[in-house]
Structure formats: structure tokens, C-alpha cells
Motif scaffolding. Structure first.
Motif, PDB file in Angstrom:
ATOM      1  N   LEU A 119      69.216  30.183  23.027  1.00  0.00           N
ATOM      2  CA  LEU A 119      70.040  30.432  24.203  1.00  0.00           C
ATOM      3  C   LEU A 119      70.725  31.795  24.119  1.00  0.00           C
ATOM      4  O   LEU A 119      70.806  32.521  25.119  1.00  0.00           O
ATOM      5  CB  LEU A 119      71.079  29.321  24.354  1.00  0.00           C
ATOM      6  N   ALA A 120      71.201  32.157  22.938  1.00  0.00           N
ATOM      7  CA  ALA A 120      71.826  33.464  22.756  1.00  0.00           C
ATOM      8  C   ALA A 120      70.820  34.588  23.001  1.00  0.00           C
ATOM      9  O   ALA A 120      71.157  35.606  23.607  1.00  0.00           O
ATOM     10  CB  ALA A 120      72.411  33.580  21.354  1.00  0.00           C
ATOM     11  N   LEU A 121      69.590  34.417  22.571  1.00  0.00           N
ATOM     12  CA  LEU A 121      68.558  35.432  22.798  1.00  0.00           C
ATOM     13  C   LEU A 121      68.220  35.558  24.284  1.00  0.00           C
ATOM     14  O   LEU A 121      67.974  36.658  24.776  1.00  0.00           O
ATOM     15  CB  LEU A 121      67.315  35.122  21.978  1.00  0.00           C
ATOM     16  N   VAL A 122      68.233  34.439  24.996  1.00  0.00           N
ATOM     17  CA  VAL A 122      67.971  34.481  26.443  1.00  0.00           C
ATOM     18  C   VAL A 122      69.074  35.261  27.147  1.00  0.00           C
ATOM     19  O   VAL A 122      68.807  36.118  27.994  1.00  0.00           O
ATOM     20  CB  VAL A 122      67.841  33.049  27.009  1.00  0.00           C
ATOM     21  N   PHE A 123      70.329  34.979  26.793  1.00  0.00           N
ATOM     22  CA  PHE A 123      71.437  35.711  27.411  1.00  0.00           C
ATOM     23  C   PHE A 123      71.422  37.188  27.023  1.00  0.00           C
ATOM     24  O   PHE A 123      71.740  38.051  27.844  1.00  0.00           O
ATOM     25  CB  PHE A 123      72.777  35.082  27.047  1.00  0.00           C
ATOM     26  N   GLY A 153      68.737  38.945  26.360  1.00  0.00           N
ATOM     27  CA  GLY A 153      67.657  39.526  27.160  1.00  0.00           C
ATOM     28  C   GLY A 153      68.080  39.751  28.600  1.00  0.00           C
ATOM     29  O   GLY A 153      67.755  40.779  29.205  1.00  0.00           O
ATOM     30  N   ALA A 154      68.816  38.799  29.170  1.00  0.00           N
ATOM     31  CA  ALA A 154      69.296  38.957  30.548  1.00  0.00           C
ATOM     32  C   ALA A 154      70.285  40.114  30.652  1.00  0.00           C
ATOM     33  O   ALA A 154      70.280  40.854  31.641  1.00  0.00           O
ATOM     34  CB  ALA A 154      69.948  37.664  31.024  1.00  0.00           C
ATOM     35  N   PHE A 155      71.113  40.285  29.640  1.00  0.00           N
ATOM     36  CA  PHE A 155      72.065  41.403  29.631  1.00  0.00           C
ATOM     37  C   PHE A 155      71.342  42.738  29.596  1.00  0.00           C
ATOM     38  O   PHE A 155      71.659  43.643  30.366  1.00  0.00           O
ATOM     39  CB  PHE A 155      72.999  41.271  28.432  1.00  0.00           C
ATOM     40  N   PHE A 156      70.341  42.876  28.718  1.00  0.00           N
ATOM     41  CA  PHE A 156      69.600  44.131  28.642  1.00  0.00           C
ATOM     42  C   PHE A 156      68.799  44.392  29.908  1.00  0.00           C
ATOM     43  O   PHE A 156      68.664  45.526  30.351  1.00  0.00           O
ATOM     44  CB  PHE A 156      68.704  44.165  27.408  1.00  0.00           C
ATOM     45  N   TRP A 157      68.260  43.341  30.521  1.00  0.00           N
ATOM     46  CA  TRP A 157      67.536  43.507  31.779  1.00  0.00           C
ATOM     47  C   TRP A 157      68.485  44.021  32.864  1.00  0.00           C
ATOM     48  O   TRP A 157      68.129  44.903  33.652  1.00  0.00           O
ATOM     49  CB  TRP A 157      66.913  42.188  32.204  1.00  0.00           C
ATOM     50  N   ALA A 158      69.690  43.476  32.915  1.00  0.00           N
ATOM     51  CA  ALA A 158      70.665  43.908  33.917  1.00  0.00           C
ATOM     52  C   ALA A 158      71.072  45.358  33.682  1.00  0.00           C
ATOM     53  O   ALA A 158      71.274  46.116  34.635  1.00  0.00           O
ATOM     54  CB  ALA A 158      71.893  43.003  33.889  1.00  0.00           C
ATOM     55  N   GLN A 159      71.196  45.760  32.440  1.00  0.00           N
ATOM     56  CA  GLN A 159      71.558  47.145  32.147  1.00  0.00           C
ATOM     57  C   GLN A 159      70.444  48.104  32.563  1.00  0.00           C
ATOM     58  O   GLN A 159      70.706  49.162  33.115  1.00  0.00           O
ATOM     59  CB  GLN A 159      71.860  47.318  30.659  1.00  0.00           C
ATOM     60  N   ARG A 160      69.207  47.736  32.304  1.00  0.00           N
ATOM     61  CA  ARG A 160      68.085  48.614  32.659  1.00  0.00           C
ATOM     62  C   ARG A 160      67.861  48.697  34.152  1.00  0.00           C
ATOM     63  O   ARG A 160      67.415  49.712  34.665  1.00  0.00           O
ATOM     64  CB  ARG A 160      66.798  48.122  31.982  1.00  0.00           C
TER      65      ARG A 160
END
Length: 53
Positions: A14-18, A20-27
């Protein structure tokens, strides 16, 4: 004892999913401009009143 290993695995996943979502939002530029949306809310009413008059 095996349930603890299962829960640790789930929490890491779950931490890895969040993360990944954070890095996707930044990009994708989700956090580029944090100031303008707050100001846009304050200015929308004035612009609509000018158009209606």
C-alpha cells in the motif's frame, strides 16, 4: 505469527502504491501552481457580476 507477515506485506504494498501515485502526480504537474486556484475562487464572482451588468 504468519498474519503479521501478511499485514506487513500489505502495508508495504500500500505504501508503494501511494508513493507511485505521488510521483505520478508530480510528473503530471498536479502541484505546479498552488496559489492561483485559491485566488480564482475569490475573483470569479466579480467577473460574473461585470458580465451580467
Amino acid at each position: 505469527m504468519s498474519i503479521i507477515y501478511f499485514l506487513i506485506g500489505c502495508s508495504v504494498l500500500l505504501a508503494l502504491v501511494f508513493l507511485g501515485a505521488f510521483f505520478w502526480a508530480q510528473r503530471s504537474g498536479q502541484n505546479d501552481d498552488l496559489y492561483t486556484p485559491g485566488m480564482r475562487i475569490l475573483l470569479d464572482d466579480e467577473e460574473e457580476n461585470r458580465v451580467k451588468k
